[in-house]
Design a protein around this motif. Structure first.
Motif, PDB file in Angstrom:
ATOM      1  N   LEU A  52       0.842  -1.189   0.000  1.00 22.78           N
ATOM      2  CA  LEU A  52       0.000   0.000   0.000  1.00 22.78           C
ATOM      3  C   LEU A  52       0.882   1.246   0.000  1.00 22.78           C
ATOM      4  O   LEU A  52       2.055   1.189   0.403  1.00 22.78           O
ATOM      5  CB  LEU A  52      -0.906  -0.004   1.231  1.00 22.78           C
ATOM      6  CG  LEU A  52      -2.053  -1.024   1.247  1.00 22.78           C
ATOM      7  CD1 LEU A  52      -2.745  -0.974   2.608  1.00 22.78           C
ATOM      8  CD2 LEU A  52      -3.038  -0.768   0.122  1.00 22.78           C
ATOM      9  N   PRO A  53       0.368   2.373  -0.437  1.00 20.46           N
ATOM     10  CA  PRO A  53       1.172   3.605  -0.441  1.00 20.46           C
ATOM     11  C   PRO A  53       1.701   3.950   0.952  1.00 20.46           C
ATOM     12  O   PRO A  53       1.115   3.589   1.976  1.00 20.46           O
ATOM     13  CB  PRO A  53       0.180   4.660  -0.937  1.00 20.46           C
ATOM     14  CG  PRO A  53      -0.841   3.897  -1.707  1.00 20.46           C
ATOM     15  CD  PRO A  53      -0.972   2.573  -1.020  1.00 20.46           C
ATOM     16  N   ASP A  54       2.820   4.661   0.983  1.00 25.80           N
ATOM     17  CA  ASP A  54       3.452   5.029   2.251  1.00 25.80           C
ATOM     18  C   ASP A  54       2.556   5.898   3.128  1.00 25.80           C
ATOM     19  O   ASP A  54       2.791   6.012   4.331  1.00 25.80           O
ATOM     20  CB  ASP A  54       4.764   5.774   1.986  1.00 25.80           C
ATOM     21  CG  ASP A  54       5.833   4.866   1.390  1.00 25.80           C
ATOM     22  OD1 ASP A  54       5.689   3.632   1.517  1.00 25.80           O
ATOM     23  OD2 ASP A  54       6.789   5.384   0.783  1.00 25.80           O
ATOM     24  N   SER A  55       1.562   6.526   2.540  1.00 30.86           N
ATOM     25  CA  SER A  55       0.665   7.382   3.326  1.00 30.86           C
ATOM     26  C   SER A  55      -0.221   6.584   4.271  1.00 30.86           C
ATOM     27  O   SER A  55      -0.794   7.140   5.215  1.00 30.86           O
ATOM     28  CB  SER A  55      -0.213   8.219   2.390  1.00 30.86           C
ATOM     29  OG  SER A  55      -0.994   7.375   1.545  1.00 30.86           O
ATOM     30  N   ILE A  56      -0.356   5.287   4.052  1.00 29.56           N
ATOM     31  CA  ILE A  56      -1.173   4.438   4.913  1.00 29.56           C
ATOM     32  C   ILE A  56      -0.364   4.085   6.159  1.00 29.56           C
ATOM     33  O   ILE A  56       0.798   3.670   6.054  1.00 29.56           O
ATOM     34  CB  ILE A  56      -1.607   3.157   4.164  1.00 29.56           C
ATOM     35  CG1 ILE A  56      -2.378   3.514   2.904  1.00 29.56           C
ATOM     36  CG2 ILE A  56      -2.453   2.270   5.073  1.00 29.56           C
ATOM     37  CD1 ILE A  56      -3.637   4.284   3.136  1.00 29.56           C
ATOM     38  N   PRO A  57      -0.928   4.214   7.350  1.00 32.76           N
ATOM     39  CA  PRO A  57      -0.162   3.979   8.585  1.00 32.76           C
ATOM     40  C   PRO A  57       0.105   2.512   8.898  1.00 32.76           C
ATOM     41  O   PRO A  57       0.776   2.215   9.885  1.00 32.76           O
ATOM     42  CB  PRO A  57      -1.040   4.626   9.662  1.00 32.76           C
ATOM     43  CG  PRO A  57      -2.418   4.574   9.096  1.00 32.76           C
ATOM     44  CD  PRO A  57      -2.272   4.752   7.623  1.00 32.76           C
ATOM     45  N   LEU A  58      -0.420   1.590   8.102  1.00 37.02           N
ATOM     46  CA  LEU A  58      -0.112   0.176   8.255  1.00 37.02           C
ATOM     47  C   LEU A  58       0.524  -0.344   6.972  1.00 37.02           C
ATOM     48  O   LEU A  58       0.255   0.156   5.882  1.00 37.02           O
ATOM     49  CB  LEU A  58      -1.378  -0.632   8.561  1.00 37.02           C
ATOM     50  CG  LEU A  58      -2.008  -0.436   9.944  1.00 37.02           C
ATOM     51  CD1 LEU A  58      -3.299  -1.254  10.056  1.00 37.02           C
ATOM     52  CD2 LEU A  58      -1.036  -0.836  11.051  1.00 37.02           C
ATOM     53  N   VAL A  59       1.359  -1.369   7.125  1.00 37.95           N
ATOM     54  CA  VAL A  59       2.003  -2.016   5.981  1.00 37.95           C
ATOM     55  C   VAL A  59       1.218  -3.279   5.642  1.00 37.95           C
ATOM     56  O   VAL A  59       0.879  -4.061   6.530  1.00 37.95           O
ATOM     57  CB  VAL A  59       3.461  -2.386   6.319  1.00 37.95           C
ATOM     58  CG1 VAL A  59       4.076  -3.203   5.190  1.00 37.95           C
ATOM     59  CG2 VAL A  59       4.275  -1.139   6.585  1.00 37.95           C
ATOM     60  N   MET A  60       0.915  -3.462   4.379  1.00 39.82           N
ATOM     61  CA  MET A  60       0.347  -4.722   3.906  1.00 39.82           C
ATOM     62  C   MET A  60       0.465  -4.752   2.394  1.00 39.82           C
ATOM     63  O   MET A  60       0.465  -3.708   1.744  1.00 39.82           O
ATOM     64  CB  MET A  60      -1.109  -4.918   4.354  1.00 39.82           C
ATOM     65  CG  MET A  60      -2.094  -3.886   3.886  1.00 39.82           C
ATOM     66  SD  MET A  60      -3.764  -4.165   4.586  1.00 39.82           S
ATOM     67  CE  MET A  60      -3.701  -3.100   6.013  1.00 39.82           C
ATOM     68  N   GLU A  61       0.611  -5.948   1.849  1.00 44.05           N
ATOM     69  CA  GLU A  61       0.726  -6.113   0.410  1.00 44.05           C
ATOM     70  C   GLU A  61      -0.585  -6.635  -0.150  1.00 44.05           C
ATOM     71  O   GLU A  61      -1.202  -7.540   0.425  1.00 44.05           O
ATOM     72  CB  GLU A  61       1.866  -7.071   0.066  1.00 44.05           C
ATOM     73  CG  GLU A  61       3.233  -6.536   0.437  1.00 44.05           C
ATOM     74  CD  GLU A  61       4.365  -7.453   0.026  1.00 44.05           C
ATOM     75  OE1 GLU A  61       4.079  -8.546  -0.521  1.00 44.05           O
ATOM     76  OE2 GLU A  61       5.538  -7.089   0.245  1.00 44.05           O
ATOM     77  N   ILE A  62      -0.994  -6.066  -1.280  1.00 45.64           N
ATOM     78  CA  ILE A  62      -2.231  -6.467  -1.930  1.00 45.64           C
ATOM     79  C   ILE A  62      -1.933  -6.884  -3.360  1.00 45.64           C
ATOM     80  O   ILE A  62      -0.862  -6.566  -3.904  1.00 45.64           O
ATOM     81  CB  ILE A  62      -3.255  -5.314  -1.924  1.00 45.64           C
ATOM     82  CG1 ILE A  62      -2.691  -4.096  -2.677  1.00 45.64           C
ATOM     83  CG2 ILE A  62      -3.641  -4.949  -0.488  1.00 45.64           C
ATOM     84  CD1 ILE A  62      -3.690  -2.982  -2.873  1.00 45.64           C
ATOM     85  N   ASN A  63      -2.866  -7.590  -3.982  1.00 50.10           N
ATOM     86  CA  ASN A  63      -2.677  -7.973  -5.377  1.00 50.10           C
ATOM     87  C   ASN A  63      -2.440  -6.721  -6.218  1.00 50.10           C
ATOM     88  O   ASN A  63      -3.136  -5.711  -6.061  1.00 50.10           O
ATOM     89  CB  ASN A  63      -3.893  -8.749  -5.884  1.00 50.10           C
ATOM     90  CG  ASN A  63      -3.637  -9.408  -7.226  1.00 50.10           C
ATOM     91  OD1 ASN A  63      -3.453  -8.746  -8.241  1.00 50.10           O
ATOM     92  ND2 ASN A  63      -3.629 -10.729  -7.231  1.00 50.10           N
ATOM     93  N   ALA A  64      -1.456  -6.796  -7.118  1.00 51.34           N
ATOM     94  CA  ALA A  64      -1.029  -5.616  -7.867  1.00 51.34           C
ATOM     95  C   ALA A  64      -1.984  -5.225  -8.981  1.00 51.34           C
ATOM     96  O   ALA A  64      -1.891  -4.111  -9.509  1.00 51.34           O
ATOM     97  CB  ALA A  64       0.363  -5.857  -8.453  1.00 51.34           C
ATOM     98  N   TYR A  65      -2.910  -6.089  -9.362  1.00 55.12           N
ATOM     99  CA  TYR A  65      -3.707  -5.834 -10.554  1.00 55.12           C
ATOM    100  C   TYR A  65      -5.043  -5.137 -10.315  1.00 55.12           C
ATOM    101  O   TYR A  65      -5.454  -4.312 -11.139  1.00 55.12           O
ATOM    102  CB  TYR A  65      -3.919  -7.154 -11.306  1.00 55.12           C
ATOM    103  CG  TYR A  65      -2.630  -7.664 -11.892  1.00 55.12           C
ATOM    104  CD1 TYR A  65      -2.134  -7.161 -13.097  1.00 55.12           C
ATOM    105  CD2 TYR A  65      -1.873  -8.627 -11.223  1.00 55.12           C
ATOM    106  CE1 TYR A  65      -0.936  -7.610 -13.621  1.00 55.12           C
ATOM    107  CE2 TYR A  65      -0.667  -9.077 -11.747  1.00 55.12           C
ATOM    108  CZ  TYR A  65      -0.208  -8.569 -12.947  1.00 55.12           C
ATOM    109  OH  TYR A  65       0.985  -9.007 -13.450  1.00 55.12           O
ATOM    110  N   PRO A  66      -5.789  -5.430  -9.268  1.00 53.64           N
ATOM    111  CA  PRO A  66      -7.067  -4.736  -9.076  1.00 53.64           C
ATOM    112  C   PRO A  66      -6.896  -3.231  -8.942  1.00 53.64           C
ATOM    113  O   PRO A  66      -5.857  -2.740  -8.492  1.00 53.64           O
ATOM    114  CB  PRO A  66      -7.604  -5.353  -7.777  1.00 53.64           C
ATOM    115  CG  PRO A  66      -6.954  -6.696  -7.692  1.00 53.64           C
ATOM    116  CD  PRO A  66      -5.584  -6.485  -8.261  1.00 53.64           C
ATOM    117  N   VAL A  67      -7.922  -2.509  -9.335  1.00 55.18           N
ATOM    118  CA  VAL A  67      -7.940  -1.051  -9.204  1.00 55.18           C
ATOM    119  C   VAL A  67      -8.096  -0.698  -7.727  1.00 55.18           C
ATOM    120  O   VAL A  67      -8.905  -1.295  -7.007  1.00 55.18           O
ATOM    121  CB  VAL A  67      -9.089  -0.452 -10.029  1.00 55.18           C
ATOM    122  CG1 VAL A  67      -9.147   1.053  -9.861  1.00 55.18           C
ATOM    123  CG2 VAL A  67      -8.931  -0.839 -11.493  1.00 55.18           C
TER     124      VAL A  67
END
Length: 203
Positions: A52-67
């Motif tokens: 997720l963008p650095d502006s989000i206060p939590l770290v997590m990875e999401i699928n790269a393809y969905p909008v």
């Protein structure tokens, strides 16, 4: 969860392959006997992930393809939406700050109740786990057609509650569970990756 209600999952990827033909024998003759009609194999998004963008206060990875859509709300709450157009499914996340253990526990309990209300007594599978970073997760996967096929709530027990629900775009439910099963497995694997990478931002 909160957003999805207001608006209307590490496993190796597996795709359900249905047997279309079986061979039957009659004496010396072998004939192809048609079985049940097979469902068209859906297009599945590749298992590639982005943070997720650095502006989000939590770290997590999401699928790269969905909008992806992100909206910051009052009180430090974040609404994050993943649109999976090929699946006809959207995932709505709500990131809510908590103020200590008691607040986090109360918010967890409310989210668990919403998940239960969303399933409406329909058959589901529950998975509970703790991520390497210490987040507690509770995941619900529907075992039949359900308006909320995958839901989860996560917490670090003190500072954050993360709730999410997948729902069918426009409320249009699939014709059968078999037809959507490969998509739901892929979605479950994506969410599992997201949960396993959930952590506090290092800043």
């Amino acid at each position: 969860m909160t957003r999805a209600s207001e608006l209307i999952a590490y496993l190796l990827a597996s795709v359900a392959i249905f047997t279309v033909w079986a061979c039957g024998s009659n004496g010396d003759n072998t004939a192809a006997i048609p079985r049940r009609e097979a469902f068209a194999r859906p297009m599945l998004y590749a298992k590639e992930y982005r943070p997720l963008p650095d502006s989000i206060p939590l770290v997590m990875e999401i699928n790269a393809y969905p909008v992806l859509e992100i909206e910051r709300r009052n009180g430090g709450i974040y609404w994050i939406t993943q649109h999976y157009p090929a699946y006809g499914i959207d995932i709505y996340y709500t990131l809510t700050p908590a103020h200590g253990q008691d607040d986090a526990t109360a918010a967890w309990q409310r989210s668990m109740q919403r998940m239960s209300d969303n399933t409406g007594g329909m058959p589901v599978r529950h998975v509970s786990a703790t991520s390497p970073s210490g987040f507690q997760h509770d995941l619900t996967i529907a075992s039949d057609i359900n308006p909320f096929p995958v839901q989860f709530v996560s917490t670090d027990r003190r500072n954050w509650i993360v709730s999410a629900a997948a729902t069918y775009t426009g409320g249009k439910l699939p014709a059968s569970y078999d037809s959507i099963y490969p998509v739901l497995k892929a979605l479950e694997q994506d969410i599992a990756h997201t949960l396993n990478t959930m952590d506090h931002a290092k800043n």
